[in-house]
Design an enzyme around this catalytic site. Structure first.
Site, PDB file in Angstrom:
ATOM      1  N   CYS A  81       0.838  -1.199   0.000  1.00 49.25           N
ATOM      2  CA  CYS A  81       0.000   0.000   0.000  1.00 49.25           C
ATOM      3  C   CYS A  81       0.878   1.256   0.000  1.00 49.25           C
ATOM      4  CB  CYS A  81      -0.981  -0.023   1.171  1.00 49.25           C
ATOM      5  SG  CYS A  81      -2.285   1.195   0.996  1.00 49.25           S
ATOM      6  N   HIS A 194      -3.914  -4.666  -0.224  1.00 43.37           N
ATOM      7  CA  HIS A 194      -3.466  -5.272   1.039  1.00 43.37           C
ATOM      8  C   HIS A 194      -3.556  -6.792   0.922  1.00 43.37           C
ATOM      9  CE1 HIS A 194      -2.943  -1.859   3.835  1.00 43.37           C
ATOM     10  NE2 HIS A 194      -3.740  -1.250   2.983  1.00 43.37           N
ATOM     11  N   GLU A 196      -2.737  -9.079   2.898  1.00 45.58           N
ATOM     12  CA  GLU A 196      -3.121  -9.712   4.168  1.00 45.58           C
ATOM     13  C   GLU A 196      -4.619  -9.634   4.419  1.00 45.58           C
ATOM     14  OE1 GLU A 196      -1.769  -6.841   3.791  1.00 45.58           O
ATOM     15  OE2 GLU A 196      -2.504  -5.403   5.295  1.00 45.58           O
ATOM     16  N   ASP A 241     -23.644  -7.362  15.574  1.00 44.39           N
ATOM     17  CA  ASP A 241     -23.861  -6.487  16.732  1.00 44.39           C
ATOM     18  C   ASP A 241     -23.520  -7.323  17.949  1.00 44.39           C
ATOM     19  OD1 ASP A 241     -26.797  -4.547  15.669  1.00 44.39           O
ATOM     20  OD2 ASP A 241     -24.808  -4.850  14.823  1.00 44.39           O
ATOM     21  N   ASP A 403     -27.082   6.506  12.581  1.00 44.97           N
ATOM     22  CA  ASP A 403     -28.307   5.843  13.081  1.00 44.97           C
ATOM     23  C   ASP A 403     -29.480   6.798  12.913  1.00 44.97           C
ATOM     24  OD1 ASP A 403     -26.213   4.624  15.696  1.00 44.97           O
ATOM     25  OD2 ASP A 403     -26.869   3.554  13.912  1.00 44.97           O
TER      26      ASP A 403
HETATM   27  O1  1PR Z   1     -22.245   5.369  19.300  1.00 45.40           O
HETATM   28  O2  1PR Z   1     -19.861   5.208  18.536  1.00 45.40           O
HETATM   29  O3  1PR Z   1     -20.628   3.987  20.584  1.00 45.40           O
HETATM   30  O4  1PR Z   1     -21.332   3.266  18.305  1.00 45.40           O
HETATM   31  C1  1PR Z   1     -22.377   2.423  18.638  1.00 45.40           C
HETATM   32  C2  1PR Z   1     -22.571   1.551  17.431  1.00 45.40           C
HETATM   33  O5  1PR Z   1     -23.446   0.486  17.766  1.00 45.40           O
HETATM   34  C3  1PR Z   1     -23.205   2.309  16.284  1.00 45.40           C
HETATM   35  O6  1PR Z   1     -22.629   1.845  15.054  1.00 45.40           O
HETATM   36  C4  1PR Z   1     -24.669   1.886  16.338  1.00 45.40           C
HETATM   37  O7  1PR Z   1     -25.215   1.788  15.022  1.00 45.40           O
HETATM   38  C5  1PR Z   1     -24.590   0.502  16.948  1.00 45.40           C
HETATM   39  N1  1PR Z   1     -25.711   0.203  17.818  1.00 45.40           N
HETATM   40  C6  1PR Z   1     -25.944   0.732  19.031  1.00 45.40           C
HETATM   41  N2  1PR Z   1     -27.069   0.163  19.534  1.00 45.40           N
HETATM   42  C7  1PR Z   1     -27.525  -0.706  18.626  1.00 45.40           C
HETATM   43  C8  1PR Z   1     -28.727  -1.558  18.759  1.00 45.40           C
HETATM   44  O8  1PR Z   1     -29.088  -2.283  17.830  1.00 45.40           O
HETATM   45  N3  1PR Z   1     -29.354  -1.466  19.939  1.00 45.40           N
HETATM   46  N4  1PR Z   1     -26.710  -1.417  16.386  1.00 45.40           N
HETATM   47  C9  1PR Z   1     -26.654  -0.694  17.545  1.00 45.40           C
HETATM   48  C10 1PR Z   1     -27.241  -0.840  15.308  1.00 45.40           C
HETATM   49  C11 1PR Z   1     -27.222  -1.368  13.068  1.00 45.40           C
HETATM   50  C12 1PR Z   1     -26.529  -2.411  12.269  1.00 45.40           C
HETATM   51  C13 1PR Z   1     -27.493  -3.526  11.941  1.00 45.40           C
HETATM   52  C14 1PR Z   1     -28.091  -3.187  10.597  1.00 45.40           C
HETATM   53  C15 1PR Z   1     -28.465  -4.397   9.801  1.00 45.40           C
HETATM   54  N5  1PR Z   1     -27.357  -1.864  14.361  1.00 45.40           N
HETATM   55  O9  1PR Z   1     -25.447  -2.852  12.965  1.00 45.40           O
HETATM   56  O10 1PR Z   1     -26.761  -4.678  11.915  1.00 45.40           O
HETATM   57  O11 1PR Z   1     -29.205  -2.365  10.886  1.00 45.40           O
HETATM   58  O12 1PR Z   1     -29.437  -5.126  10.470  1.00 45.40           O
HETATM   59  P1  1PR Z   1     -30.416  -6.066   9.604  1.00 45.40           P
HETATM   60  O13 1PR Z   1     -29.669  -6.504   8.364  1.00 45.40           O
HETATM   61  O14 1PR Z   1     -30.711  -7.239  10.519  1.00 45.40           O
HETATM   62  O15 1PR Z   1     -31.621  -5.262   9.299  1.00 45.40           O
HETATM   63  P2  1PR Z   1     -20.981   4.550  19.262  1.00 45.40           P
END
Ligand code: 1PR
Length: 553
Positions: A81, A194, A196, A241, A403
């Protein structure tokens, strides 16, 4: 084990490279001072971040001359890179900083008129002497394979120019720009991609370099990739998640509009949905063909020293067997440790990079920074998490996770925010909406819209947007196409479509109906309804270019 010397000037995210070198049977000997270089038989110069940062660090460390001596001595040298870019005359990224000048070409920034920059994703490395038909190339490069690139600057290719000087050149095409993906001559081999993070195809090139297999006849491949023309594949990302369950173990969970607690069934009573173990599931998705794996850590570990955050161990173990890019989000911000010690967002990010992450994802902190950006008349302070991490590691290492949720209005003039006319009016018949940013996992709404956020974080140096959607999260109803297209009109950096995927057709739909650069799925994979491979095969049958992942099994 035979050894290879590694010159890691940024003390950054090279764990993945060490794991890849171990995987092909070598161990790393770290170069700690310029005098170590005379003992180096084989030398690898990895590179992340800015061209100028790389060259100035090497210069200040007294490494430039010993590197040149190593190369002129004829001993094997591999640059990766920015380690490739350093071999060239210079780069427009830092015009006043000279390169090593081994290759009389300069780096130029990709033209962003009709494509996202940085160039992030899987593209070719086709030997210019044999094109995509032959089956022999240098250092195991394979015209039908794809390799992981993440860069904004490239050496554009001029047919024959370097070959006349005895260089072997492999190129890729992004948009309408053909550039150097890999180059070799004598004892020197360098890749813009990359290796790796490029699955088995990447491990093959690292192994070929370390074993001195400069030229190899490869087994002819059935699915040869097409010739010239944009070789960037549609990038499919699996997202996990992760949070602690009620007994404190880190598990993969999944929200339904961000609510991760069970509502019905045997686990009723609000238990955290437990879909499996993060490291095992990440490896499964890699073997299914995921082009990237993202961990979002949705638990903040209140009573745990930052350095002991369980997510660091998960990354270390995942990066030992998963050779595609890993992104980690959740809690990347200035932090006070449990003993009261302040820890900067940059230090938190560095812990994750050293544990095997390639990108960090910033959510809540990005919203706060964007609010301050506008409150101070769009001034950059230089000390936000986004700015400090992208300055140190390059903007491609910083993802901003958004979000948003829909807020309906009757007319655009009813709000100061950027609205769209939607095809999906609400029950009250309102035909306009804006997307409101939230923090704390959707628990707190802010007076900021997704357009404002995206533009602000792009200005701060973010390299990519992970565009979630609370309304669509966990709905299996498909992506919010209007949201994605709206954000794509606001910025030049790549966008990852996220939230709502329920079947392979939803991926085809988002690539057909929006300009998204990548698409992410979570629940549909975790519940075993579809595999990543089924999504990629479906897309391939619909005529989309996807990375062949069979070799990664
Ligand atoms: O605010 O910098 O500490 O980051 C927190 C991170 O965690 C953020 O990226 C936020 O989107 C994520 N997060 C926080 N709470 C939740 C929750 O679900 N309670 N996850 C959460 C949000 C979004 C995607 C999800 C997609 C696809 N989830 O990760 O996987 O929506 O889902 P699907 O395909 O099943 O529809 P910080």
């Amino acid at each position: 084990m035979p050894t290879v010397h590694m010159l890691d000037y940024v003390a950054g995210n090279v764990r993945s490279l060490v794991n890849a070198i171990n995987k092909v049977g070598y161990q790393v000997e770290w170069v700690k001072s310029p005098s170590d270089l005379k003992n180096a038989e084989k030398l690898i110069l990895p590179g992340v971040g800015h061209f100028g940062h790389c060259l100035s660090q090497l210069s200040e460390g007294g490494y430039l001359d010993p590197i040149k001596q190593h190369i002129t001595s004829g001993k094997p040298f591999m640059g990766i890179c920015v380690g490739l870019q350093a071999l060239f005359d210079g780069s427009d990224e830092d015009p006043d900083v000279p390169g090593l000048g081994l290759i009389p070409v300069r780096m130029h920034k990709f033209n962003a008129d009709f494509k996202s920059v940085p160039h992030i994703g899987w593209n070719s490395a086709i030997d210019t002497k044999i094109g995509s038909s032959g089956n022999q190339s240098f250092y195991g490069l394979d015209a039908s394979s794809k390799y992981y690139y993440v860069h904004s600057y490239a050496a554009l290719y001029t047919p024959g120019l370097l070959e006349e000087d005895g260089w072997s050149v492999a190129t890729a095409t992004y948009g309408n720009e053909e550039f150097i993906g890999a180059i070799a001559r004598g004892n020197v081999f360098a890749t813009q991609f990359h290796p790796e993070k490029s699955g088995q195809a990447g491990l093959q090139t690292i192994g070929a370099f370390l074993n001195g297999d400069c030229f190899q006849t490869l087994a002819p491949r059935t699915s040869l990739s097409p010739g010239k023309g944009d070789g960037l594949t549609r990038r499919i990302i699996a997202c996990l998640d992760v949070r602690t369950n009620d007994s404190g173990d880190l598990v993969v969970t999944k929200g339904d509009q961000y609510d991760v607690r069970e509502k019905d069934g045997v686990d009723a009573g609000g238990r955290v949905r437990n879909l499996g173990k993060p490291v095992d599931m990440a490896r499964t998705y890699y073997e299914q063909g995921a082009d990237e794996v993202t961990f979002l850590n949705i638990t903040s570990f209140r009573n745990c020293p930052v350095a002991d955050t369980p997510m660091l161990e998960i990354l270390k173990r995942t990066s030992e067997t998963v050779f595609v890019p890993l992104t980690i989000g959740g809690g990347i911000k200035d932090t006070i440790d449990i003993d009261g010690t302040p820890i900067s967002a940059l230090d938190v990010a560095t812990m994750y990079f050293k544990s095997g992450a390639d990108k960090v994802s910033i959510g809540s902190d990005a919203v706060i920074a964007a609010e301050e950006f506008y409150a101070t008349g769009e001034k950059l302070t230089g000390n936000t998490a986004i700015e400090s991490i992208s300055k140190a590691y390059g903007n491609q290492a910083v993802v901003v996770s958004v979000d948003p949720k829909r807020v309906y209005v009757s007319r655009p003039e009813d709000t100061k925010h950027h609205t769209i006319k939607t095809k999906y009016p609400n029950a009250a018949g309102q035909n306009y909406c804006w997307y409101q940013c939230t923090i704390k996992g959707g628990r707190e709404s802010r007076d900021l819209d997704v357009w404002q956020l995206s533009k602000a974080v792009e200005a701060m140096g973010a390299g990519e947007i992970l565009l979630n959607c609370i309304d669509k999260d966990g709905s299996n109803s498909g992506f919010d196409l209007e949201l994605i297209n709206d954000v794509k009109t606001a910025i030049k950096i790549p966008v990852i479509a996220s939230s709502g995927a329920g079947n392979p057709e939803h991926f085809a739909e988002v690539f057909e109906s929006t300009k998204t650069d990548a698409a992410l799925g979570a629940g549909m994979f975790h519940r075993g309804e579809f595999t990543v491979g089924e999504v990629k095969n479906y897309l391939s049958n619909r005529g989309f270019l996807v990375r062949d992942f069979e070799a990664d099994r």
